[in-house]
Design a protein around this motif. Structure first.
Motif, PDB file in Angstrom:
ATOM      1  N   GLU A  73       0.808  -1.212   0.000  1.00  0.00           N
ATOM      2  CA  GLU A  73       0.000   0.000   0.000  1.00  0.00           C
ATOM      3  C   GLU A  73       0.847   1.271   0.000  1.00  0.00           C
ATOM      4  O   GLU A  73       0.340   2.340  -0.336  1.00  0.00           O
ATOM      5  CB  GLU A  73      -0.953  -0.004   1.199  1.00  0.00           C
ATOM      6  N   LYS A  74       2.118   1.154   0.314  1.00  0.00           N
ATOM      7  CA  LYS A  74       3.020   2.315   0.250  1.00  0.00           C
ATOM      8  C   LYS A  74       3.449   2.595  -1.184  1.00  0.00           C
ATOM      9  O   LYS A  74       3.879   3.702  -1.496  1.00  0.00           O
ATOM     10  CB  LYS A  74       4.255   2.074   1.114  1.00  0.00           C
ATOM     11  N   VAL A  75       3.346   1.591  -2.041  1.00  0.00           N
ATOM     12  CA  VAL A  75       3.799   1.714  -3.426  1.00  0.00           C
ATOM     13  C   VAL A  75       2.625   1.912  -4.390  1.00  0.00           C
ATOM     14  O   VAL A  75       2.691   2.730  -5.291  1.00  0.00           O
ATOM     15  CB  VAL A  75       4.616   0.470  -3.835  1.00  0.00           C
ATOM     16  N   TRP A  76       1.567   1.163  -4.182  1.00  0.00           N
ATOM     17  CA  TRP A  76       0.399   1.227  -5.052  1.00  0.00           C
ATOM     18  C   TRP A  76      -0.592   2.220  -4.501  1.00  0.00           C
ATOM     19  O   TRP A  76      -0.957   2.155  -3.337  1.00  0.00           O
ATOM     20  CB  TRP A  76      -0.237  -0.151  -5.196  1.00  0.00           C
ATOM     21  N   CYS A  77      -1.041   3.106  -5.341  1.00  0.00           N
ATOM     22  CA  CYS A  77      -2.004   4.143  -4.961  1.00  0.00           C
ATOM     23  C   CYS A  77      -3.418   3.569  -5.079  1.00  0.00           C
ATOM     24  O   CYS A  77      -3.900   3.307  -6.188  1.00  0.00           O
ATOM     25  CB  CYS A  77      -1.845   5.356  -5.874  1.00  0.00           C
ATOM     26  N   MET A  78      -4.088   3.404  -3.951  1.00  0.00           N
ATOM     27  CA  MET A  78      -5.419   2.810  -3.974  1.00  0.00           C
ATOM     28  C   MET A  78      -6.431   3.676  -4.719  1.00  0.00           C
ATOM     29  O   MET A  78      -7.355   3.152  -5.345  1.00  0.00           O
ATOM     30  CB  MET A  78      -5.885   2.509  -2.553  1.00  0.00           C
ATOM     31  N   GLU A  79      -6.245   4.982  -4.688  1.00  0.00           N
ATOM     32  CA  GLU A  79      -7.112   5.859  -5.487  1.00  0.00           C
ATOM     33  C   GLU A  79      -7.011   5.498  -6.962  1.00  0.00           C
ATOM     34  O   GLU A  79      -8.014   5.455  -7.677  1.00  0.00           O
ATOM     35  CB  GLU A  79      -6.697   7.320  -5.326  1.00  0.00           C
ATOM     36  N   LYS A  80      -5.789   5.256  -7.420  1.00  0.00           N
ATOM     37  CA  LYS A  80      -5.592   4.899  -8.827  1.00  0.00           C
ATOM     38  C   LYS A  80      -6.105   3.495  -9.109  1.00  0.00           C
ATOM     39  O   LYS A  80      -6.650   3.236 -10.187  1.00  0.00           O
ATOM     40  CB  LYS A  80      -4.113   5.013  -9.203  1.00  0.00           C
ATOM     41  N   VAL A  81      -5.947   2.586  -8.168  1.00  0.00           N
ATOM     42  CA  VAL A  81      -6.469   1.231  -8.350  1.00  0.00           C
ATOM     43  C   VAL A  81      -7.985   1.295  -8.531  1.00  0.00           C
ATOM     44  O   VAL A  81      -8.542   0.648  -9.423  1.00  0.00           O
ATOM     45  CB  VAL A  81      -6.074   0.318  -7.168  1.00  0.00           C
ATOM     46  N   LEU A  82      -8.656   2.104  -7.704  1.00  0.00           N
ATOM     47  CA  LEU A  82     -10.104   2.274  -7.848  1.00  0.00           C
ATOM     48  C   LEU A  82     -10.462   2.878  -9.207  1.00  0.00           C
ATOM     49  O   LEU A  82     -11.409   2.446  -9.868  1.00  0.00           O
ATOM     50  CB  LEU A  82     -10.654   3.170  -6.742  1.00  0.00           C
ATOM     51  N   TYR A  83      -9.683   3.889  -9.612  1.00  0.00           N
ATOM     52  CA  TYR A  83      -9.918   4.523 -10.910  1.00  0.00           C
ATOM     53  C   TYR A  83      -9.807   3.500 -12.040  1.00  0.00           C
ATOM     54  O   TYR A  83     -10.678   3.418 -12.919  1.00  0.00           O
ATOM     55  CB  TYR A  83      -8.918   5.670 -11.116  1.00  0.00           C
ATOM     56  N   VAL A  84      -8.744   2.715 -12.012  1.00  0.00           N
ATOM     57  CA  VAL A  84      -8.528   1.718 -13.068  1.00  0.00           C
ATOM     58  C   VAL A  84      -9.632   0.662 -13.035  1.00  0.00           C
ATOM     59  O   VAL A  84     -10.160   0.274 -14.081  1.00  0.00           O
ATOM     60  CB  VAL A  84      -7.125   1.090 -12.961  1.00  0.00           C
ATOM     61  N   SER A  85     -10.000   0.197 -11.848  1.00  0.00           N
ATOM     62  CA  SER A  85     -11.062  -0.817 -11.765  1.00  0.00           C
ATOM     63  C   SER A  85     -12.374  -0.285 -12.347  1.00  0.00           C
ATOM     64  O   SER A  85     -13.071  -0.997 -13.065  1.00  0.00           O
ATOM     65  CB  SER A  85     -11.253  -1.300 -10.331  1.00  0.00           C
ATOM     66  N   ASN A  86     -12.692   0.961 -12.057  1.00  0.00           N
ATOM     67  CA  ASN A  86     -13.904   1.569 -12.612  1.00  0.00           C
ATOM     68  C   ASN A  86     -13.792   1.741 -14.122  1.00  0.00           C
ATOM     69  O   ASN A  86     -14.729   1.430 -14.864  1.00  0.00           O
ATOM     70  CB  ASN A  86     -14.187   2.917 -11.947  1.00  0.00           C
ATOM     71  N   TYR A  87     -12.663   2.246 -14.579  1.00  0.00           N
ATOM     72  CA  TYR A  87     -12.450   2.469 -16.009  1.00  0.00           C
ATOM     73  C   TYR A  87     -12.588   1.156 -16.789  1.00  0.00           C
ATOM     74  O   TYR A  87     -13.160   1.126 -17.881  1.00  0.00           O
ATOM     75  CB  TYR A  87     -11.071   3.082 -16.238  1.00  0.00           C
ATOM     76  N   CYS A  88     -12.068   0.092 -16.202  1.00  0.00           N
ATOM     77  CA  CYS A  88     -12.080  -1.217 -16.860  1.00  0.00           C
ATOM     78  C   CYS A  88     -13.386  -1.979 -16.630  1.00  0.00           C
ATOM     79  O   CYS A  88     -13.495  -3.156 -16.967  1.00  0.00           O
ATOM     80  CB  CYS A  88     -10.889  -2.040 -16.383  1.00  0.00           C
ATOM     81  N   LYS A  89     -14.359  -1.299 -16.061  1.00  0.00           N
ATOM     82  CA  LYS A  89     -15.705  -1.839 -15.868  1.00  0.00           C
ATOM     83  C   LYS A  89     -15.744  -3.073 -14.965  1.00  0.00           C
ATOM     84  O   LYS A  89     -16.532  -3.995 -15.161  1.00  0.00           O
ATOM     85  CB  LYS A  89     -16.365  -2.120 -17.213  1.00  0.00           C
ATOM     86  N   ARG A  90     -14.886  -3.032 -13.944  1.00  0.00           N
ATOM     87  CA  ARG A  90     -14.921  -4.064 -12.913  1.00  0.00           C
ATOM     88  C   ARG A  90     -14.693  -3.376 -11.560  1.00  0.00           C
ATOM     89  O   ARG A  90     -13.698  -3.622 -10.874  1.00  0.00           O
ATOM     90  CB  ARG A  90     -13.873  -5.134 -13.175  1.00  0.00           C
ATOM     91  N   PRO A  91     -15.642  -2.514 -11.192  1.00  0.00           N
ATOM     92  CA  PRO A  91     -15.460  -1.700  -9.981  1.00  0.00           C
ATOM     93  C   PRO A  91     -15.601  -2.507  -8.700  1.00  0.00           C
ATOM     94  O   PRO A  91     -16.250  -3.549  -8.663  1.00  0.00           O
ATOM     95  CB  PRO A  91     -16.580  -0.667 -10.090  1.00  0.00           C
TER      96      PRO A  91
END
Length: 108
Positions: A73-91
């Protein structure tokens, strides 16, 4: 929905952590195709590639999320993970927990 795990698994790989289990291939695919869209800084958020979204569509997110640590979690931005999951239609659903991160209610 459980796409956050993929991002976390990617972080584990970057941190040099060895994972055992059935989603190692998903973790490797996530690192290869999605890393640049999910790491800090939180901005800018860049639309992911079709290859990244293909990984999100097939990944075992619950498996990946079980392997998310504080180091990940120090390396991966959870905000961006959420953004990508939503963008890829698997929120992710609000309230879903991936590592220590809990998906906020809609609109937050």
């Amino acid at each position: 929905m459980v796409k956050l795990l993929l991002g976390f698994l990617l972080v584990l790989a970057v941190a040099g952590t060895t994972l055992a289990g059935g989603c190692d291939g998903d973790r490797e695919d996530m690192i290869r195709e999605c890393k640049k869209y999910e790491m800090f800084p939180a901005e800018p958020k860049i639309p992911p590639s079709a290859a990244c979204c293909a990984v999100w569509q097939k990944a075992d997110i619950p498996c990946l999320c079980k392997r998310v640590t504080k180091e990940v979690e120090k390396v991966w931005c959870m905000e961006k993970v959420l953004y990508v999951s939503n963008y890829c239609k698997r929120p992710f659903k609000p309230g879903y927990k991936c590592g220590s991160f809990t998906v906020p209610p809609l609109g937050q």
